[in-house]
Design an enzyme around this catalytic site. Structure first.
Site, mmCIF file in Angstrom:
data_model
loop_
_atom_site.group_PDB
_atom_site.id
_atom_site.type_symbol
_atom_site.label_atom_id
_atom_site.label_comp_id
_atom_site.label_asym_id
_atom_site.label_seq_id
_atom_site.Cartn_x
_atom_site.Cartn_y
_atom_site.Cartn_z
ATOM 1 N N GLN A 112 0.848 -1.196 0.000
ATOM 2 C CA GLN A 112 0.000 0.000 0.000
ATOM 3 C C GLN A 112 0.881 1.242 0.000
ATOM 4 O OE1 GLN A 112 -3.520 -0.496 2.892
ATOM 5 N NE2 GLN A 112 -1.982 -1.929 3.641
ATOM 6 N N VAL A 114 3.865 3.993 -0.974
ATOM 7 C CA VAL A 114 4.184 4.709 -2.216
ATOM 8 C C VAL A 114 5.654 5.153 -2.241
ATOM 9 C CG1 VAL A 114 1.798 5.473 -2.498
ATOM 10 C CG2 VAL A 114 3.396 6.919 -1.215
ATOM 11 N N HIS A 130 -1.178 1.506 -4.438
ATOM 12 C CA HIS A 130 -1.521 2.935 -4.301
ATOM 13 C C HIS A 130 -0.561 3.833 -5.060
ATOM 14 C CE1 HIS A 130 -3.644 1.729 -0.287
ATOM 15 N NE2 HIS A 130 -4.349 1.417 -1.362
ATOM 16 N N GLY A 202 2.587 -4.457 8.994
ATOM 17 C CA GLY A 202 2.573 -3.007 9.195
ATOM 18 C C GLY A 202 1.402 -2.297 8.578
ATOM 19 N N THR A 203 0.215 -2.914 8.695
ATOM 20 C CA THR A 203 -0.948 -2.186 8.206
ATOM 21 C C THR A 203 -2.068 -2.227 9.237
ATOM 22 O OG1 THR A 203 -2.582 -1.933 6.414
ATOM 23 C CG2 THR A 203 -1.900 -4.192 6.941
HETATM 24 C C1 BV8 Z 1 -11.504 3.195 -3.911
HETATM 25 C C2 BV8 Z 1 -1.725 6.814 -1.465
HETATM 26 C C3 BV8 Z 1 -13.400 3.167 -5.332
HETATM 27 C C4 BV8 Z 1 -1.735 8.279 -1.164
HETATM 28 C C5 BV8 Z 1 -3.444 5.805 -0.040
HETATM 29 C C6 BV8 Z 1 -14.922 -0.193 0.671
HETATM 30 C C7 BV8 Z 1 -14.552 -0.606 -0.610
HETATM 31 C C8 BV8 Z 1 -13.884 0.275 -1.468
HETATM 32 C C9 BV8 Z 1 -13.576 1.574 -1.036
HETATM 33 C C10 BV8 Z 1 -13.925 1.974 0.234
HETATM 34 C C11 BV8 Z 1 -14.596 1.098 1.078
HETATM 35 N N1 BV8 Z 1 -14.835 1.753 2.241
HETATM 36 C C12 BV8 Z 1 -14.309 2.999 2.166
HETATM 37 C C13 BV8 Z 1 -13.768 3.168 0.950
HETATM 38 C C14 BV8 Z 1 -13.129 4.396 0.494
HETATM 39 C C15 BV8 Z 1 -11.640 4.452 0.816
HETATM 40 C C16 BV8 Z 1 -11.297 3.900 2.161
HETATM 41 O O1 BV8 Z 1 -10.810 2.784 2.286
HETATM 42 N N2 BV8 Z 1 -11.525 4.692 3.198
HETATM 43 C C17 BV8 Z 1 -11.214 4.230 4.545
HETATM 44 C C18 BV8 Z 1 -10.165 5.135 5.167
HETATM 45 C C19 BV8 Z 1 -12.511 4.238 5.327
HETATM 46 N N3 BV8 Z 1 -10.892 3.747 -0.205
HETATM 47 C C20 BV8 Z 1 -10.569 4.419 -1.323
HETATM 48 O O2 BV8 Z 1 -10.920 5.564 -1.543
HETATM 49 C C21 BV8 Z 1 -9.754 3.685 -2.365
HETATM 50 N N4 BV8 Z 1 -10.396 3.844 -3.635
HETATM 51 O O3 BV8 Z 1 -11.947 2.330 -3.245
HETATM 52 O O4 BV8 Z 1 -12.114 3.663 -5.055
HETATM 53 C C22 BV8 Z 1 -13.693 3.610 -6.707
HETATM 54 C C23 BV8 Z 1 -14.040 2.654 -7.663
HETATM 55 C C24 BV8 Z 1 -14.334 3.068 -8.931
HETATM 56 C C25 BV8 Z 1 -14.262 4.430 -9.283
HETATM 57 C C26 BV8 Z 1 -13.879 5.368 -8.322
HETATM 58 C C27 BV8 Z 1 -13.592 4.959 -7.025
HETATM 59 C C28 BV8 Z 1 -8.374 4.283 -2.517
HETATM 60 C C29 BV8 Z 1 -7.579 4.067 -1.265
HETATM 61 C C30 BV8 Z 1 -6.118 4.489 -1.517
HETATM 62 C C31 BV8 Z 1 -5.804 5.772 -0.749
HETATM 63 N N5 BV8 Z 1 -4.382 6.114 -0.901
HETATM 64 N N6 BV8 Z 1 -2.149 6.077 -0.273
HETATM 65 C C32 BV8 Z 1 -0.650 8.660 -0.198
HETATM 66 O O5 BV8 Z 1 -0.002 7.778 0.399
HETATM 67 O O6 BV8 Z 1 -0.442 9.874 -0.053
HETATM 68 S S1 BV8 Z 1 -3.866 4.964 1.343
HETATM 69 C C33 BV8 Z 1 -2.769 5.275 2.627
HETATM 70 O O7 BV8 Z 1 -3.268 4.473 3.705
HETATM 71 C C34 BV8 Z 1 -1.326 4.805 2.465
HETATM 72 O O8 BV8 Z 1 -1.066 4.180 1.232
HETATM 73 C C35 BV8 Z 1 -1.203 3.757 3.599
HETATM 74 O O9 BV8 Z 1 -0.291 2.770 3.311
HETATM 75 C C36 BV8 Z 1 -2.578 3.252 3.544
HETATM 76 C C37 BV8 Z 1 -3.092 2.280 4.524
HETATM 77 O O10 BV8 Z 1 -2.740 2.656 5.802
HETATM 78 P P1 BV8 Z 1 -1.658 1.731 6.551
HETATM 79 O O11 BV8 Z 1 -0.631 1.312 5.578
HETATM 80 O O12 BV8 Z 1 -2.376 0.685 7.284
HETATM 81 O O13 BV8 Z 1 -0.982 2.784 7.465
HETATM 82 P P2 BV8 Z 1 -1.510 3.319 8.870
HETATM 83 O O14 BV8 Z 1 -0.700 4.517 9.207
HETATM 84 O O15 BV8 Z 1 -2.995 3.404 8.865
HETATM 85 O O16 BV8 Z 1 -1.139 2.127 9.881
HETATM 86 C C38 BV8 Z 1 0.219 1.800 10.093
HETATM 87 C C39 BV8 Z 1 0.221 0.455 10.782
HETATM 88 O O17 BV8 Z 1 1.582 0.072 10.994
HETATM 89 C C40 BV8 Z 1 -0.444 0.472 12.151
HETATM 90 O O18 BV8 Z 1 -1.248 -0.684 12.307
HETATM 91 C C41 BV8 Z 1 0.744 0.428 13.114
HETATM 92 O O19 BV8 Z 1 0.416 -0.273 14.316
HETATM 93 C C42 BV8 Z 1 1.741 -0.357 12.332
HETATM 94 N N7 BV8 Z 1 3.146 -0.104 12.678
HETATM 95 C C43 BV8 Z 1 3.685 1.029 13.200
HETATM 96 N N8 BV8 Z 1 5.024 0.851 13.339
HETATM 97 C C44 BV8 Z 1 5.315 -0.402 12.894
HETATM 98 C C45 BV8 Z 1 4.122 -1.010 12.473
HETATM 99 N N9 BV8 Z 1 4.067 -2.259 11.974
HETATM 100 C C46 BV8 Z 1 5.233 -2.934 11.898
HETATM 101 N N10 BV8 Z 1 6.433 -2.417 12.274
HETATM 102 C C47 BV8 Z 1 6.500 -1.164 12.780
HETATM 103 N N11 BV8 Z 1 7.693 -0.651 13.175
#
Ligand code: BV8
Length: 261
Positions: A112, A114, A130, A202-203
């Protein structure tokens, strides 16, 4: 946590069943999130609000609406993140996954992220669901904008697009509300359906459709290992939850695999 998730906090003793799942796997799929780059010093996505960005919501900044409303601010946020990425490098977790890819008959790495760190660490055929922040595209046509055009037109931030009179340069990433590349997603779903073992690293499992990939793997009978200091919805699906940083756990797992050769 349901009874079937075994939680491990210490790399000292990996259960025999986990080692067997690893060693016997012919097809491994890996899904990584921002946490795998945390030990490189890249703030996780939801933490990407340190310093001057604290008052901004990444969900707004990483959206077409946010870019439309305030292209300069969104562009500066990406320039800030690009600078962070340029100043650091992949960590032991990225390198361990690259080594694992050499050892396993079939390993599909789905990310996920970039930042391009998996490729920098030597992984290939990475599915960047992504996109990649090092790419710039036209905000109207989506066509790639070459680096020399960006340098020649850097007096305006973001620069205009060479592909459309109303276009601007934007990062080649998938924003919230934008569709993922269907081929990439199909390849990720196929890898999840066919794998014997999936590593979820890490997600937070909060972003769709990426977060449905481990669910698909589980539905198709794969064993699941979740590597994360915290637990979340995907942890509940896992057979094993390795609690802690991926830069610690991934080298341990890969060393274990090579030790059994
Ligand atoms: C889409 C690029 C449809 C930009 C990113 C159901 C189905 C489909 C869509 C949806 C749905 N429900 C809601 C949606 C809409 C939305 C969505 O998911 N919203 C959520 C927030 C509710 N999804 C979308 O909009 C997607 N598009 O579905 O389009 C469509 C179809 C047809 C026509 C039009 C539209 C697009 C989603 C992509 C968004 N872009 N990134 C950028 O980076 O600037 S997502 C962004 O979040 C990053 O890429 C990131 O990687 C990603 C996910 O987050 P995580 O990787 O999990 O990161 P986070 O910080 O949250 O967590 C970090 C984790 O690491 C934690 O758990 C932590 O404990 C852990 N950690 C910390 N330290 C460590 C560790 N683990 C291991 N080791 C460590 N040291």
């Amino acid at each position: 946590m349901p009874a079937n998730t075994v939680t491990l906090t210490d790399t000292a003793e990996l259960p025999e069943a986990l080692i067997q799942a690893f060693v016997s796997a012919h097809q491994i799929a890996v899904l990584t999130g921002a946490g795998v780059s945390a030990e490189s010093g890249i703030p996780t996505f939801r933490d990407a609000r340190t310093g001057m960005w604290a008052r901004h919501d990444p969900m707004t900044l990483a959206s077409p609406q946010g870019f439309e409303q305030d292209p300069a601010t969104v562009w500066q946020w990406y320039q800030w993140r690009r600078q962070l990425i340029a100043e650091t490098r992949p960590n032991a977790g990225h390198y361990a996954l690259a080594r694992l890819q050499q050892r396993v008959p079939v390993l599909t790495l789905i990310t996920q992220n970039v930042d391009g760190f998996h490729q920098l660490a030597g992984s290939d055929r990475v599915l960047e669901l992504h996109g990649n922040v090092h790419r710039n595209v036209c905000s109207v046509t989506g066509k790639v904008i070459e680096a020399d055009w960006m340098e020649q037109h850097s007096e305006v931030q973001p620069p205009p697009s060479p592909h459309h009179p109303r276009g601007r340069a934007r990062p080649g990433v998938v924003w919230f509300g934008e569709a993922l590349d269907s081929d990439l997603l199909d390849n990720a779903f196929t890898a999840a359906s066919n794998c014997d073992l999936m590593l979820v690293v890490g997600t937070a499992g909060a972003v769709q459709p990426a977060a449905s990939i481990p669910v698909l793997a589980k539905e198709h009978g794969a064993r699941l290992i979740d590597i994360n200091p915290d637990s979340n919805e995907l942890t509940r699906l896992a057979d094993w939850h390795l609690v802690g940083p991926s830069a610690k756990w991934l080298p341990t797992l890969v060393d274990e695999l090579t030790a059994t050769d």
